[in-house]
Design a protein around this motif. Structure first.
Motif, PDB file in Angstrom:
ATOM      1  N   LEU A  98       0.815  -1.205   0.000  1.00 56.57           N
ATOM      2  CA  LEU A  98       0.000   0.000   0.000  1.00 56.57           C
ATOM      3  C   LEU A  98       0.856   1.266   0.000  1.00 56.57           C
ATOM      4  CD1 LEU A  98      -2.817   1.349   0.326  1.00 56.57           C
ATOM      5  CD2 LEU A  98      -2.501   1.131   2.798  1.00 56.57           C
ATOM      6  N   LEU A 229      -3.678  -4.404  -5.562  1.00 53.94           N
ATOM      7  CA  LEU A 229      -2.469  -3.911  -4.912  1.00 53.94           C
ATOM      8  C   LEU A 229      -1.246  -4.074  -5.821  1.00 53.94           C
ATOM      9  CD1 LEU A 229      -2.886  -5.022  -1.191  1.00 53.94           C
ATOM     10  CD2 LEU A 229      -2.795  -2.696  -2.075  1.00 53.94           C
ATOM     11  N   THR A 249      -9.119   0.847  -3.241  1.00 51.73           N
ATOM     12  CA  THR A 249      -8.098  -0.139  -2.905  1.00 51.73           C
ATOM     13  C   THR A 249      -7.352   0.262  -1.646  1.00 51.73           C
ATOM     14  OG1 THR A 249      -7.809  -0.755  -5.226  1.00 51.73           O
ATOM     15  CG2 THR A 249      -6.012  -1.294  -3.725  1.00 51.73           C
ATOM     16  N   ARG A 250      -6.972   1.535  -1.552  1.00 58.78           N
ATOM     17  CA  ARG A 250      -6.249   1.990  -0.369  1.00 58.78           C
ATOM     18  C   ARG A 250      -7.109   1.890   0.889  1.00 58.78           C
ATOM     19  NH1 ARG A 250      -4.057   7.008  -3.874  1.00 58.78           N
ATOM     20  NH2 ARG A 250      -2.063   6.105  -4.548  1.00 58.78           N
ATOM     21  N   ALA A 253      -7.472  -1.792   1.791  1.00 57.00           N
ATOM     22  CA  ALA A 253      -6.198  -2.328   2.269  1.00 57.00           C
ATOM     23  C   ALA A 253      -5.920  -1.865   3.696  1.00 57.00           C
ATOM     24  CB  ALA A 253      -5.063  -1.908   1.337  1.00 57.00           C
TER      25      ALA A 253
END
Length: 347
Positions: A98, A229, A249-250, A253
């Motif tokens: 990340l 990722l 996604t961040r 994650a």
């Protein structure tokens, strides 16, 4: 965020040849076999050692003393070590991907310290006594510190050095707070003496069942993020070109890392360096593809954690060293080596 990866690093994400896929699959199978052997050692080794026959008898018959020792005392400890080790390895690999920071780790970035501080506060000042209550406070503390480290590290302009410095500073401040609480509150000292260094001693079936749903959700979420990722690691522009939703996604994650770290810390206290060392070792023979790094980390991180727990029982027999102390002793020199190697590579 860090600058985009250079073209030669992006090329590493190209599809691997079939022979390499076979080698990775065989390696994962061998890692699973190693995990089984270490788990058996965790059951067999202690103040009183047990032979393989005694372990077998205790596991599958449970009709006498051996069954009481193996099943009643060591099996829950081993299972919790498997779950917590997998959580720490996965969260470390996710955080490294990340942040595109090879030094990222739940402990080094202060996430474990945040969870610990929140749990200790709930335990000492709010009268929370159940593990279920600890878990929610651990999530809150982990999320708050993770966000603060990200902000102090420069947010989108964060660099590995800034994140490491911010995490180290916050960790030091929070552990100072923990020590102050324990010094001024004798009852708290007794309750937190082992928990704050990271220990599997208090593992029970109830502990496992309470944290298992959280660890399962965090694990599934982390594993499903492998492909997006991979895109994030190649840089923001490339990720967008590949159709990745960077914000989602961040967020997912970070959520998976917080859930995994929060549950693991609530169950057995903060354990450092497992999430740092294992992804580094795994990456050296799998390459940068998270579709392989994450499964390998899930299997090999418990090997390190349980192996450290067994080592702590052996070196101080008939007493034992807490697993958090052993991983810190192993992880400190490894961290220094990794930092020096990166500095040398950049010269």
């Amino acid at each position: 965020m860090l600058v985009d990866s250079p073209p030669e690093q992006r090329a590493e994400h190209a599809p691997a040849p079939p022979t390499r896929h076979v080698a990775r699959a065989l390696g994962l199978l061998l890692a699973a076999v190693l995990l089984v052997l270490v788990a058996l050692a965790s059951i067999a080794v202690g103040a009183k050692g047990l032979s393989p026959a005694q372990v077998w008898h205790g596991l599958f018959h449970d009709t006498g003393t051996y069954g009481d020792v193996v099943v009643g005392e060591r099996l829950s400890r081993t299972v919790l070590g498997l779950l917590v080790g997998a959580a720490l390895g996965l969260s470390g690999a996710v955080l490294q991907a990340l942040t595109r920071n090879p030094l990222a780790d739940p402990g080094l970035l202060g996430i474990n310290a945040g969870a610990s501080a929140a749990v200790v506060t709930a335990m000492t000042y709010l009268g929370v006594t159940s593990l279920t209550g600890y878990v929610w406070f651990a999530f809150l503390g982990a999320a708050a510190v993770g966000g603060l480290v990200w902000f102090l590290g420069g947010s989108r302009g964060a660099t590995p050095v800034r994140l490491a410095l911010a995490g180290t500073a916050i960790t030091a401040a929070l552990y100072g707070y923990l020590q102050a609480v324990m010094i001024t509150d004798g009852a708290a000292l007794g309750k937190m003496r082992f928990w704050t260094v990271g220990s599997l001693v208090s593992a029970t079936d109830s502990t496992i069942m309470q944290v298992l749903p959280f660890l399962a959700v965090g694990t599934v979420l982390a594993l499903t993020l492998a492909r997006p990722l991979n895109a994030v690691e190649m840089g923001d522009d490339t990720a967008r070109a590949l159709g990745a939703n960077l914000d989602r996604t961040r967020a997912l994650a970070m959520l998976s890392a917080v859930v995994l770290c929060g549950a693991a810390t609530a169950a057995c206290g903060p354990i450092m360096f497992v999430g740092l060392m294992v992804p580094h070792v795994v990456r050296s023979f799998t390459g940068p593809d998270l579709r392989w790094i994450l499964p390998y980390a899930t299997v090999l991180a418990p090997v390190l954690l349980l192996g450290s727990d067994v080592l702590g029982r052996v070196v101080a027999r008939p007493a034992e060293l807490q697993v958090g102390i052993v991983t810190a002793v192993i992880g400190g020199p490894v961290f220094i080596f990794l930092v020096r190697r990166r500095r040398t590579a950049q010269l």
